[in-house]
Write a protein that holds these residues in place. Structure first.
Motif, short mmCIF file in Angstrom:
data_model
loop_
_atom_site.label_atom_id
_atom_site.label_comp_id
_atom_site.label_asym_id
_atom_site.label_seq_id
_atom_site.Cartn_x
_atom_site.Cartn_y
_atom_site.Cartn_z
N GLY A 1 46.44 -2.19 49.12
CA GLY A 1 47.87 -1.97 49.15
C GLY A 1 48.52 -1.80 47.79
O GLY A 1 49.43 -0.99 47.64
N ILE A 2 48.10 -2.57 46.80
CA ILE A 2 48.78 -2.58 45.51
C ILE A 2 47.96 -1.83 44.48
O ILE A 2 46.76 -2.05 44.34
N GLY A 3 48.63 -0.95 43.72
CA GLY A 3 47.95 -0.16 42.69
C GLY A 3 47.78 -0.92 41.40
O GLY A 3 48.32 -0.53 40.35
N GLU A 4 47.05 -2.01 41.47
CA GLU A 4 46.81 -2.85 40.30
C GLU A 4 45.35 -2.71 39.89
O GLU A 4 44.45 -3.12 40.63
N PRO A 5 45.06 -2.16 38.71
CA PRO A 5 43.67 -1.98 38.29
C PRO A 5 42.90 -3.29 38.30
O PRO A 5 43.40 -4.31 37.81
N THR B 1 44.44 -4.19 54.11
CA THR B 1 45.84 -3.88 53.83
C THR B 1 45.96 -2.48 53.25
O THR B 1 45.28 -2.15 52.26
N VAL B 2 46.80 -1.65 53.86
CA VAL B 2 47.20 -0.36 53.31
C VAL B 2 48.73 -0.33 53.29
O VAL B 2 49.38 -1.11 53.97
N LEU B 3 49.29 0.57 52.52
CA LEU B 3 50.74 0.63 52.38
C LEU B 3 51.31 1.79 53.20
O LEU B 3 50.90 2.94 53.00
N PRO B 4 52.23 1.52 54.12
CA PRO B 4 52.84 2.61 54.89
C PRO B 4 53.50 3.64 54.00
O PRO B 4 54.27 3.29 53.09
N GLY B 5 53.22 4.91 54.26
CA GLY B 5 53.77 5.96 53.42
C GLY B 5 55.28 6.06 53.47
O GLY B 5 55.92 6.41 52.48
N SER B 6 55.87 5.73 54.62
CA SER B 6 57.32 5.81 54.73
C SER B 6 58.02 4.79 53.83
O SER B 6 59.18 4.97 53.48
N TYR B 7 57.31 3.72 53.43
CA TYR B 7 57.88 2.74 52.51
C TYR B 7 58.02 3.31 51.10
O TYR B 7 58.76 2.77 50.28
N LEU B 8 57.28 4.37 50.81
CA LEU B 8 57.28 4.97 49.48
C LEU B 8 58.17 6.21 49.41
O LEU B 8 58.17 6.91 48.39
N ALA B 9 58.89 6.49 50.48
CA ALA B 9 59.72 7.69 50.55
C ALA B 9 61.06 7.35 51.19
O ALA B 9 61.27 6.24 51.65
N ARG B 10 61.93 8.35 51.22
CA ARG B 10 63.24 8.18 51.84
C ARG B 10 63.49 9.32 52.83
O ARG B 10 63.03 10.45 52.63
N GLU B 11 64.23 9.01 53.86
CA GLU B 11 64.71 10.04 54.79
C GLU B 11 65.67 10.95 54.03
O GLU B 11 66.68 10.50 53.49
N ALA B 12 65.33 12.22 53.93
CA ALA B 12 66.16 13.17 53.19
C ALA B 12 65.93 14.57 53.75
O ALA B 12 64.79 14.93 54.10
N ARG C 1 51.71 8.66 57.12
CA ARG C 1 50.65 8.62 56.11
C ARG C 1 50.59 7.21 55.55
O ARG C 1 51.56 6.43 55.64
N VAL C 2 49.47 6.85 54.95
CA VAL C 2 49.34 5.57 54.27
C VAL C 2 48.73 5.79 52.89
O VAL C 2 47.96 6.74 52.68
N ARG C 3 49.10 4.92 51.97
CA ARG C 3 48.51 4.96 50.63
C ARG C 3 47.45 3.89 50.52
O ARG C 3 47.69 2.72 50.87
N MET C 4 46.28 4.29 50.02
CA MET C 4 45.19 3.36 49.79
C MET C 4 44.85 3.37 48.30
O MET C 4 44.52 4.42 47.75
N ALA C 5 44.94 2.22 47.67
CA ALA C 5 44.61 2.08 46.25
C ALA C 5 43.16 1.62 46.13
O ALA C 5 42.84 0.47 46.46
N LEU C 6 42.29 2.51 45.65
CA LEU C 6 40.87 2.16 45.52
C LEU C 6 40.63 1.52 44.16
O LEU C 6 39.96 2.06 43.28
N VAL C 7 41.18 0.32 44.00
CA VAL C 7 41.13 -0.35 42.70
C VAL C 7 40.05 -1.43 42.64
O VAL C 7 39.67 -1.86 41.55
#
Length: 400
Positions: A35-39, A353-364, A373-379
């Motif tokens: 979920g988190i993009g932490e190296p 844990t993955v991060l929902p893509g809609s949490y990273l965007a806005r309705e526009a 979509r989901v974001r997966m951080a392969l850290v």
């Protein structure tokens, strides 16, 4: 209280905590967070040594402009990486990581006294862009990333009346969360728009050193130089050691570009209290001066993505990105789940844990480009990421 604080939206990870509230993952499975993009690769030993060997620097107040040696090290790295010539004294400024710099720079650039002040953000986006815009008293305009164009922003879709009021445009290349790299033709288009309407470009390039092809991602200053814009007018690049050198806790990066903008930025940061510790500066000089650890870090990511991506591509709409350490994966429609439901059920069933893509965007403009979509951080280490991918594949297969 500053009334603009009420305009801030919850951070994606706070929303994720609320989504998972009351849920316990399976007891027999070790939780795995993508979920988190932490190296999470090891910090190079020579950087740790440099950090601990210059502790006498703690006895003095650091200059906001930074040590000349650090500015020169940053300029030298940019020259080697991008083939550009920077004046270390006027076109480079050390910062305490790109987050601090992106936020503070927005406060410098935005003139909220002008009616209709706007800032353009890519959509999806790094939420600091939005928060910095709102607290500067401007209104964000969200420019959607287009899946049909490798998630590049369609600058042609921004209306002229928006460009007329735009004071600052954020570019994230390689992108978070999509990993897309903006090509020279798109930079040329954006520079022409900047010339016409007078807005500043903030180029966030903190993922520039994690890439999968032989050709390194094009940088904003590099693009400007190729197009003859060697004064970098109305352009500032932001970069960081966090991902490049696996030191997110060091809080060290630099900005470079338009000397007039950096002069104003230095004035702001002098009052803001943005000076970098001399101890951190010494470690940063060592980090910017070494490429061997960066090449090894990149090799680890390439190996990891080569093994994980095919597993997920069998069950999701996903492919190897241009760069960054994220996979931007589409959820199969036949599952009948939106991205938040998918993330919640995945965590409940598999502990991943993955991060929902809609949490990273806005309705526009009528849609949320992060939806479904989901974001997966392969850290994490390769084996852990492989196990997570296998759990995700099994989860989807069981629901088809």
């Amino acid at each position: 209280m500053n009334p603009l604080l009420s305009r801030l939206q919850p951070y994606p990870f706070e929303r994720l905590r609320q989504l998972f509230a009351g849920i316990e993952p399976p007891a027999g499975l070790r939780p795995i967070s993508l979920g988190i993009g932490e190296p999470r690769h090891a910090t190079p030993a020579f950087i740790e040594k440099a950090l601990s060997s210059e502790l006498q620097g703690l006895s003095v107040y650091p200059a906001t402009a930074g040590m000349p040696a650090l500015r020169q090290a940053c300029a030298a790295w940019a020259g080697q990486r991008y083939g550009i010539a920077l004046d270390a004294a006027t076109q480079v400024l050390p910062v305490n990581g790109s987050r601090e710099a992106l936020f503070a720079f927005t406060q410098v650039v935005v003139d909220a006294s002008r009616p209709g002040a706007r800032v353009i953000c890519p959509n999806p986006f790094y939420q600091i862009y939005e928060g910095a815009t709102l607290l500067a008293g401007a209104t964000p305009w969200y420019a959607a990333s287009d899946p049909a164009r490798n998630f590049a922003v369609n600058w042609d879709a921004v209306p002229e009346e928006v460009w007329r009021d735009t004071q600052l445009t954020f570019v994230c290349s390689p992108g978070n969360p999509t990993g897309a790299v903006m090509p020279l033709s798109e930079w040329e288009k954006l520079f022409a728009l900047s010339e016409r309407y007078g807005f500043v470009i903030a180029s966030d390039e903190c993922y520039s050193e994690i890439y999968f092809n032989d050709e390194a991602p094009l940088g904003g200053l590099e693009a400007a130089a190729r197009l003859g814009r060697t004064d970098f007018r109305n352009l500032v690049m932001f970069t960081s050691l966090s991902k490049r050198s696996n030191v997110p806790g060091l809080r060290s990066g630099f900005v470079a570009g338009d000397a007039e903008l950096l002069k104003a930025f230095l004035l702001y940061r002098t009052y803001h209290g943005g000076a970098m510790s001399p101890v951190v500066q010494t470690a940063s000089i060592a980090a910017w001066g070494d490429e061997a650890h960066v090449q090894e870090n990149r090799r680890l990511y390439r190996e990891k993505f080569a093994q994980v991506t095919p597993v997920l591509a069998e069950v999701m709409d996903v492919k190897l990105p241009d760069a960054s350490f994220y996979l931007w994966a589409g959820i199969p429609a036949e599952l009948g789940m939106d991205d938040a439901q998918f993330a919640k059920e995945l965590y409940k069933t598999t502990g991943v844990t993955v991060l929902p893509g809609s949490y990273l965007a806005r309705e526009a403009q009528g849609s949320n480009p992060g939806a479904n979509r989901v974001r997966m951080a392969l850290v994490a280490e390769t084996a852990e990421c492989q196990e997570a991918a296998q759990r995700i594949a099994a989860f989807i297969a069981a629901r088809r």
